[in-house]
Structures are given as C-alpha cells and as structure tokens.
Design a protein around this motif. Structure first.
Motif: not given
Lengths: 313, 331
Positions: A272-274, B158-163, B168-169
């Motif tokens: 869901a995150l990706q 989610w906030a600092l990695g994906s967005k 890297p997450i």
C-alpha cells in the motif's frame, strides 16, 4: 512486555519514586471525599477528553459493524484501490475490501484484546504484588525472583515462540498470552505500594482482630489502592493493545478475523505504501494511537483527580 | 554493594537457565513436529526415502537420544556457540545466520535507545520548567508513546521516503552495492539507516520525556525542595537536585524498557525490510524454521541480559545508596 511502552514514569513504580506520590490515600474511597473526587473528575479536561475519545471509538466498534450492509469485513465487494468517497468512507483495498468495515470490526478486536490482556495481567500482578508485599520473608524473595526473571525475558520474544508453535489464532487466546507475560512491572509496583501500607495502624488493627491474610489484603489493603490499581489496569490495557498490534503485524494474529494490526500487516504486505494508498494504512494505526493515547491522557487526568498535590488550582 | 550485585547476578543466571530450558523444550514438547515439517517440505513421495530422511534429521538434531542427554547436550553445544542448523538456509549454522544480522540490529538499537533516553530526559526536564513547553511536549509525548512502532515507521516511510523521496524505504543498503568498508557503502548504509532509526527514536523519545517531566514535578513538590526554597536556595540549585533524583528512576526505567525496545526494533525492521534480527525472525516464522527462531530468541535474551547488567553497573555509579548497600534489595 516489561513495561507499557513509554510511561516509564507515568505511574511511579517501585524504582524509587516516592510511593506516597500516587493518589492512594485512604480518603480516596471514603464516602465524603468520593463526592469530592467526582467533583474534580468532571472538571478535569485530560480525563474528560481521554475517556470521551475512548468511548467514541468503543461505540464505533460496538455499533459500527451492525450498521454495515455486509457482515463480512473481508468481503471483496467494492471497487479496487479506491480512495475515500461518500460510499466507502475510508476507501477500499487493492482487492476491493471496504477499509471502514475492516476498521470498525478491528476496533472490536482491539478492545477485546486490551480488556482480556489487561485484566489477566492485572489479576496476576495483584496476586503476586499483594502477597509478596504483605507476607514478606521467603515468599517475597521467591515471588520477587520470579517477577524479575519474567521481567528480563522480553515478552515479545516469548509470544513469538508461543504463537509460532501453538499456532494460536484467536483474539481472546492472544489476550490471555499477552496478559500472562506483561504483568511483572505492575507486580513490582503493587508490591512496593503494599509495603508502605502493611505497617499502617489500620492494617495492624485488622491483624490484631485476627483477620487472615486474604481478608486483610482484599478488605484493608486493596481498597486503599483502588485508584492506583485502576490506573494500572488502564496502562496494562494500552500495553496489551500495542503488543497485540505488533504480533498481528508480524503475521501471528488471529486468522480469518480482522484487527487493526492485521490491517496494517496486509497494507504492508500488499505494498500500500509503494502504491500511495494512504487510506489503507493510516486509519488502523491512527485507531490504535487514538485508543492508547487517550487512555494514557485519561490516566494522567485520573492521577490529578486522585492526587491533590497535582491538581492545577 | 556486593549483596546488590550478588542478587542481580542470581536473577540473571536464573533468567538465562529458564530461557535456555524453555528454548530446549520448545521443539520437543510443543505440538507440531519440526522434523515432520522438514520431511514434508522436501516433498519426498516414497515412504522409504521419507523414513530415511526422518532418521537423518532425527540424528542430526539429536532427537534419537534420551531426553536428559539431549538437555545436557544442548547446554554443552550452547557454550561452544552452537545453536544448531538453520532449516530455512540449510545447512548454514544458526549462529552464522544470526551473527550476520546482529550488527544491523545493534546499529539500529543502540543509538536509538541512548539518544532517545538522553534527548527525552532533556526535553522532559525542560518541559517541567516552562508552562508553554509543557503544553507542547506533553501531548506530543503521549501521541508518540501511543503509536505502534510499525505505524510510525510506515508513516515516515510514506512521508519522507515515498512522497518526499529523501530516503530509501527498504533494505539495509542498495542492492547494486556489495557490503564492504568503502566510503560509498558506508554512506549508502547511513542513508538507509535514517528512517528505521528515526521511527524507533521518536516512539521511545515520548516515553522518556513524559517520565522525566513527571518525576521532576514530583521532586519539585517534595519536602526537600520546599525546605531548600524556604532556606532561600536559588531555584537553579533546587532544580539541579531535583534532576539528579529524577534521573535515577529513569535509569531503572531504561532497564525495564529494553524488552519493549527490542520488540520495537523487530517490527520496525520488518517494515523497512532491514536485514537485522527482526527480518530473520519473520523469515524463520514464515519458513517454520524452529531452530533459527530458537536461536534468535536466545540471542535476544542474552542481549537484554547483558544490557541490563550494564545498566545495573551504571546504576551503582550514579546512585550512592547502592554503593553503601542501603538499597541492597532494589527489587
């Protein structure tokens, strides 16, 4: 888990906090001051906010599921991976499951595991703490030793093993195991409290009147710690909720059911995150945080109500 | 002081014996047969072959000996650093698998534990002093402690990695780099380390801040503080005494919290697929690798015992009462 996450000092424990600092004065349960306690209770914003949040979520858990169209929170009904809208308030998962339906069902599991785990841990902690503190001597040494041994072994590691081997997969059983491993810090604190009470005059009087250990512990000592015990139960409740969510997340949660931890797990498992599906993983975690946080805040409020020293004038 | 350490050591020794015994009992007395699981995993169709395999595994894990002998053997093997053989990555010894993962977990845990303790105590002490700060630190602290470790990890990722795309997450290092002591690798390692560390640090921070704040307030309201201020002592001095007294329970709290922090590190590692003990435990559970799970359990217990012992030593250094033997019990 050895102590509830965080409140290392939220309730002063045996560690060296002045035991008197907790609101366990004999007056707390007497009839006159009971009204006074209530007076302060309804005027304490922390207590009110905390309990209101918990009650709202409890109501949502109790009355939410019957109001849904389906009885199965895992049904693959709706559109796939849809963001929140007017029909699906919290959106849907990759498989078209209604996140809101899962959320309200998950709240039930969360409250159940907290209540069962918290209650069992509180009962064990009380039995061990009272008898170690009141009887003293060899019994105390022995019980303290057992407490310390259990305290040092990380509960999650034990729970992992139990779960992985026994394959226990229901919410109440999970609660039982959590309760049986999370009592030691509370037992220590109760023991320390009992220590300070057992030399008081009214306990001596009860002993001179020929009352037995059980009677003295449960009629004289326990009532004088009732506020303290109640606060302890709240912390154990919150701790159980957090431990259960960790277990669920690792994949050792109840099978077939729903819980907030399991929702987080499936969100994680199905990326869901990706995929940027924030509505899948934000609600369950927010639900847990809200319940546990509100309980902690209410606990501080209770402390202020019971303990005149802490009241803001 | 000798009595204090004697008691502590006794508890640690007992804990260790209990942990090892539980560890030994698990595959033997619990339902579910690890050998059967392994044989069925191999998908052997002929019964003779399955039987031969069963005998081989029984012999390998020592299940064909008398129970008491197995128990003694288990202890003997343990002191030689032999935790058995992993089923998942057969035939690598469990100790090798664990030792590969350990540096990652320690590298995450130790800074998170120490820094959150130091910063949390500092923030809590500040909060106890100023009303404005108190009104921000306290709610933030409660919010942070109430968060499940994996959730804050997911939110950060989610906030600092994906967005934002700053970090890297997943993973402990980039897949295109081989682990080695070069500057590139170390920088890459540090880059991957930030988010898991931050999630552990933040949750623990809240608890310490609240604990310290409450302790200081209790201390400032105690008799010696009123006495000091009645004597006309400067507020700074009173605060210094209050801080010293308030720090002691926080040291004990550190020992109490270790088990919780281990749990936090495990789930955080799973979120970030960080190559430490947590990810190993997940793999062990998914692959029914009982020996690896057992080994990880023992590793964790030993780690917590060592850390607790270190904290006990520190406690003696900071608390004069334990040195004179007054608080001998400390139970």
């Amino acid at each position: 888990m050895s102590a509830p996450p965080g409140p290392a000092g939220t309730t002063p424990d045996a560690a060296g906090t002045p035991p008197e600092a907790v609101g366990t004065t004999p007056e707390a349960t007497a009839p006159g001051p009971a009204r006074e306690t209530l007076h302060y209770a309804v005027r304490n914003p922390k207590l009110l906010i905390g309990f209101t949040v918990v009650l709202i979520l409890l109501a949502l858990g109790l009355f939410g599921p019957p109001l849904l169209d389906t009885t199965d929170p895992n049904a693959y009904g709706g559109p796939q991976a849809a963001p929140p809208d007017s029909t699906y308030w919290m959106g849907t998962t990759t498989f078209g499951q209604d996140v809101y339906a899962q959320f309200v069902h998950g709240l039930r599991a969360t409250f159940l595991v907290g209540a069962v785990g918290g209650a069992i841990a509180a009962v064990v902690a009380m039995l061990v703490g009272f008898f170690a503190g009141y009887r003293g001597g060899v019994l105390d040494e022995l019980l303290t030793m057992v407490t310390n041994v259990v305290l040092v072994i990380p509960a999650l590691a034990v729970l992992l093993i139990i779960n992985a081997y026994l394959g226990v997969r229901s919410v109440p059983v999970q609660g039982v195991f959590i309760g049986l491993t999370s009592w030691p810090w509370a037992a220590r604190a109760i023991r320390a409290q009992t220590f300070t009470l057992r030399t008081r005059e009214f306990v001596d009087l009860a002993r001179l009147s020929g009352n037995g250990t059980w009677r003295i512990v449960f009629r004289e000592i326990a009532p004088n710690m009732s506020s303290y015990l109640f606060m302890m139960f709240i912390l154990l409740f919150g701790g159980s909720v957090l431990i259960a969510s960790s277990l669920d997340f690792i994949g050792l949660g109840p099978t077939g059911g729903v819980s907030l931890g399991l929702m987080l797990q499936s969100a994680q498992q199905w990326s869901a995150l990706q995929l940027g599906m924030w509505w899948w993983f934000v609600p369950p975690g927010a639900g847990i945080t809200a319940i546990v946080g509100a309980l902690y805040v209410a606990n501080v409020g209770l402390d202020e109500v019971f303990n005149p020293k802490l009241r803001e004038s | 002081m000798r009595r204090y350490f004697a008691r502590k050591l006794l508890v640690y020794a007992l804990t260790f014996v209990v942990a090892v015994t539980v560890n030994w009992m698990i595959p033997r007395f619990m339902p579910g047969d690890p050998v059967a699981a392994m044989v069925s995993r191999a998908r052997v169709s002929q019964p003779e072959a399955a039987e031969a395999m069963r005998a081989y595994y029984n012999n390998l894990f020592g299940f064909d000996q008398p129970v008491w002998q197995q128990y003694l053997h288990f202890w003997g093997a343990l002191f030689q650093g032999d935790f058995g053989i992993s089923v998942w990555v057969f035939p690598t010894p469990v100790s090798d698998v664990l030792l590969d993962a350990l540096p990652y977990t320690l590298g995450l845990m130790i800074p998170a534990v120490l820094l959150s303790w130091i910063v949390g105590n500092w923030a809590g002490a500040l909060a106890a002093r100023r009303k404005v700060l108190d009104n921000t630190v306290l709610p933030a602290g409660y919010l942070l402690t109430a968060m499940p470790y994996m959730w804050i990890a997911v939110i950060l990722a989610w906030a600092l990695g994906s967005k934002a795309g700053w970090f890297p997450i997943s993973g402990g290092y980039s897949l295109d780099i081989q682990p080695s002591w070069t500057l590139d690798f170390v920088l890459d390692l540090a880059h991957h380390w930030v988010l898991p560390f931050l999630s552990l640090f933040l949750v623990a921070l809240g608890g310490w801040a609240i604990g310290m704040r409450n302790m200081i307030i209790y201390e400032l309201e105690s008799d010696y503080s009123s006495y000091l201020s009645a004597l006309g002592a400067p507020q700074r001095l009173i605060r210094r005494y209050a801080f010293r007294n308030a720090v002691l329970p926080q040291v004990t709290g550190l020992a109490l919290q270790l088990g919780v922090l281990v749990a936090g590190a495990l789930v955080t590692e799973i979120v970030f697929a960080y190559p430490g003990l947590g990810s190993l435990i997940l793999a062990a559970i998914q692959n029914q690798d009982f020996f690896l799970l057992q080994g990880a359990f023992l590793f964790i217990v030993i780690g917590v015992l060592i850390a607790n012992f270190v904290i006990d030593v520190v406690y003696v250094l900071v608390d004069p009462r334990t040195r004179t033997g007054m608080a001998g019990g400390q139970s």
